[in-house]
Design an enzyme around this catalytic site. Structure first.
Site, short mmCIF file in Angstrom:
data_model
loop_
_atom_site.label_atom_id
_atom_site.label_comp_id
_atom_site.label_asym_id
_atom_site.label_seq_id
_atom_site.Cartn_x
_atom_site.Cartn_y
_atom_site.Cartn_z
N GLU A 81 12.69 2.81 7.27
CA GLU A 81 11.83 2.35 8.56
C GLU A 81 11.41 0.94 8.12
OE1 GLU A 81 11.82 3.30 11.54
OE2 GLU A 81 9.98 2.13 12.32
N ASP A 82 10.76 0.82 7.00
CA ASP A 82 9.82 -0.10 6.60
C ASP A 82 10.57 -1.04 5.53
OD1 ASP A 82 7.98 0.80 8.27
OD2 ASP A 82 6.86 1.95 6.57
#
Ligand code: MN
Length: 745
Positions: A81-82
């Site tokens: 996700e990051d």
């Protein structure tokens, strides 16, 4: 000197070493180093390095004693996700299984859970579970949420409220469903603190005060129970505690009680080794203290749907303080606290037993698909969440959740919104991209239907493509209806022409609903439109229909004449008068008896029904309404539906005078509504009062109102108004009852 991240990691590693000596620490450390490198200099809102968060989540996973892959996935859970890391990278460096877990968590993270109506929330929760596929994904996501809630103070006010609402509505109920009470409680308390800070602190304050007052009480009771049980040779451990804050908050605010009115603020837990001891302990407790009636629950005999087992009872001590006692085995305790996660805790002890026969895990089996003929470790890895395998959950563009059968297509989606949407559909977008009508929808997809006024309607192929019966039926209806309207129009035209030839008119055959019904029955149809459609379709010729109807009318006319003549004769004979010509005397005859208890002016023994809205009984002033095809319906004159001010002018002629006939032994159904202070045994006392009056009770339903009152609805049979008044009188005397009224009117 070690930096903060490494310091935390070393602590985690130490913890893992203790709880899972077989763990491959090198692999776990590799995951930490990979995540640390990829999150790089990212910071959390608290100012701490980002990597502290995945370490904390892995720490919670370790406390739950989940498997090694779960710990690794927890460390990596925000990488896709990051950071620039991908599923393939993780699959290559760690394992495809770990990569699947991380990707699963990522999918759940990307989903928006905006607050919705209750039924929507249930679908959202199901979608959440269905998307996860592997229960470990849900567990990691729950731990991720728990840590985020623990550190929520660094977020903005808006974020705090948003996350807390989501936690209350999605995460806590899921933790509950998985039986993870401990995690659920912490989530609820944290969320409440942001959702209603004032209420939270009020309860906290009240609890603190109570604890100060009664700390000695808890200790004394605990000791007393322990000593007595030991005396009786029962091997056990006793814990005293206060209930968690949110459950007390709910009782105080939802049931509007003060903290001192809540029964089970204090709870004791007695843990024993086996099930027979549970019941022995219960016997002892009931011997020591006075049990509160109706508060004993046997969740061992009948476990809760999420697998929870215990005996619960509430008793009152000598000081008059009531408290709850929960009695369970240690194993039940593990399941109660950790739910589905307890499985991993027990996996060691269960390695040699067949999981399928373990009663404790029946619910796990129901909840999760077990893979047969695999060893326990394999079982753990393949635990899948497929409770909703036959459903797919998708979003509308405004965020409503629709549940459709698995494999559903945009066609199913369109018809699930409205048949008009399906019928005017020209295209569909899924997650912003135009797709074909055959495209199967996936959990979490956002689906948008493109419609056009000039759409030609569904094609017959759609019935093969769609998966839901709803869509198929609506498409079929469309085809039938398209044809049906044409059919009715042409059928009606030829029917009317044929009538004219026979010297009849529509008005003549629709003169009364009774006549029309009889005529339609003669040609075997229920309604005129059906007859028209059949004529239009060619299923019946207009000539034949009119011919039969004419025959029937002739026959009815003859019957009516005969009946009137006989009636006139009877009246004349009984009154000693000379015989009048038929017809004149017939109109004067008024039967005082009637099969259905009602005399309708101008109509003898016609079909009568008593309206459901006001349920009249003999003695009530009544009025009749000639319905279309269902005879005369009888209302009380004070029924709102019979209010002259609200009658439609075009129906004025349908309202007729009616009166009660001498009905003999007949009884009439009517309804009563009782308002009362809610209490145990209320419905029972009401039923007893009726039986004392020898009145037949057809139906009773009681509903508790949130404000401590209850509504009881009764359906009963009485002879007349006098008897009903006596019943109302009797019911008004039942304790707690303050209003008895007739339904409607
Ligand atoms: Mn996270």
């Amino acid at each position: 000197m070690m930096d903060l991240a490494h310091e935390r990691y070393e602590a985690l590693e130490q913890h893992i070493r203790e709880s899972n000596p077989a763990a491959d620490l090198a692999r776990i450390r590799a995951a930490f180093e990979y995540a640390d490198k990829h999150h790089g200099s990212q910071l959390r809102k608290s100012g701490e390095p980002y990597i502290i968060h995945p370490i904390a989540v892995a720490e919670i996973i370790t406390e739950l004693e989940l498997d090694q892959d779960s710990i690794i996935a927890a460390l990596l859970h925000d990488c896709i996700e990051d950071t620039d890391s991908t599923h393939d990278d993780i699959a290559r460096l760690f394992s495809p299984q770990v990569a699947d877990l991380v990707e699963g968590v990522t999918k759940l993270t990307r989903m928006q859970y905006t607050s919705r109506e209750d039924e929507q929330m249930e679908n959202l929760r199901k979608m959440f579970m269905a998307m996860a596929k592997d229960v470990r994904v849900i567990l990691i996501k729950l731990c991720d949420r728990l840590h985020n809630m623990r550190t929520l103070q660094y977020q903005s006010d808006v974020k705090q409220k948003e996350k807390s609402l989501e936690t209350m509505e999605v995460y806590a109920p899921i933790a509950h469903r998985l039986g993870m009470q401990k995690l659920k409680w912490e989530l609820e308390d944290l969320a409440l603190c942001y959702l209603d800070p004032v209420g939270f602190h009020d309860v906290e304050e009240a609890l603190n005060e109570l604890t100060r007052e009664n700390s000695e009480f808890l200790e004394r009771m605990q000791k007393q129970i322990e000593e007595r049980l030991n005396e009786d040779g029962l091997h056990c451990t006793v814990y005293g505690r206060l209930k968690h804050l949110y459950s007390i908050y709910r009782k105080m605010y939802a049931q509007n009680k003060t903290i001192r009115e809540i029964f089970d603020i204090y709870a004791f837990r007695v843990m024993v080794d086996d099930i027979p001891s549970c019941y022995n302990v219960l016997g002892c407790i009931h011997d020591m203290f006075k049990p509160v009636l109706g508060r004993f629950k046997d969740y061992i005999g009948t476990p809760k749907p999420n697998g929870y087992q215990s005996l619960h009872t509430t008793v009152v001590g000598r000081d008059g303080i009531p408290f709850e006692v929960q009695i369970r085995t240690w194993q039940m305790h593990q399941t109660a606290e950790y739910g589905v996660a307890a499985h991993w805790k027990y996996k060691q002890g269960m390695a040699n037993s067949n999981l399928g026969t373990e009663r404790e895990f029946e619910w796990v089996r129901k909840l999760l698909e077990s893979q047969q003929d695999t060893d326990p470790d394999e079982f753990v890895r393949t635990l899948r969440v497929d409770m909703f395998a036959d459903e797919v959950f998708v979003f509308t563009p405004n965020g409503d959740v629709k549940s459709l059968p698995a494999g559903a297509t945009p066609i199913d989606f369109a018809y699930s919104i409205h048949s008009a949407v399906g019928n005017s559909m020209t295209g569909a977008r899924v997650n912003g991209r135009i797709v074909t009508f055959e495209t199967p929808l996936k959990n979490g997809d956002i689906v948008e239907i493109i419609t056009s006024k000039s759409a030609k309607g569904p094609s017959r192929d759609w019935m093969k493509i769609c998966k839901s019966n709803e869509a198929r039926n609506k498409i079929r209806q469309w085809f039938k209806k398209e044809r049906r309207e044409e059919n009715i129009a042409t059928g009606r035209a030829s029917f009317e022409t044929e009538l004219k030839h026979a010297g009849l008119s529509i008005a003549a055959i629709t003169a009364t609903p009774d006549l029309l019904d009889t005529l339609l029955r003669r040609v075997r149809f229920g309604a005129l439109d059906e007859l028209y459609a059949a004529i239009g379709y060619g299923g019946m010729s207009a000539q034949k229909a009119v011919g039969r109807m004419k025959e029937e009318m002739t026959r009815l006319g003859r019957l009516e004449r005969q009946r009137a003549e006989a009636e006139a004769l009877r009246t004349a004979v009984s009154s000693g008068e000379t015989i009048f010509p038929a017809g004149k005397a017939g109109a004067q005859a008024k039967p005082r008896h009637s099969e259905n208890g009602i005399i309708v002016e101008g109509l003898d023994n016609c079909m009568v029904k008593f309206s459901k809205c006001c349920t009249p009984v003999p003695g009530d002033p009544v009025v009749g309404f000639i319905t279309r095809g269902y005879g005369v319906s009888i209302h009380r004159q004070d029924c709102p539906n019979a209010d002259p001010a609200r009658r439609k002018p075009e129906e004025a002629g349908r309202w007729v005078k009616v009166d009660w006939a001498e009905s003999g032994e007949a009884t009439f159904r009517t309804s009563l509504e009782i308002s009362a202070k809610d209490r145990d045994g209320l419905a029972l006392d009401v039923a007893m009062a009726l039986s004392a009056q020898k009145v037949r009770l057809n139906n009773i339903s009681a509903r508790s109102q949130p404000d401590g009152y209850a509504m009881v609805n009764l359906e009963l049979s009485v002879k007349d108004k006098t008897e009903l008044s006596a019943v109302v009188n009797k019911l008004s005397q039942v304790s707690g009852v303050f209003l008895v009224r007739r339904a409607g009117g």
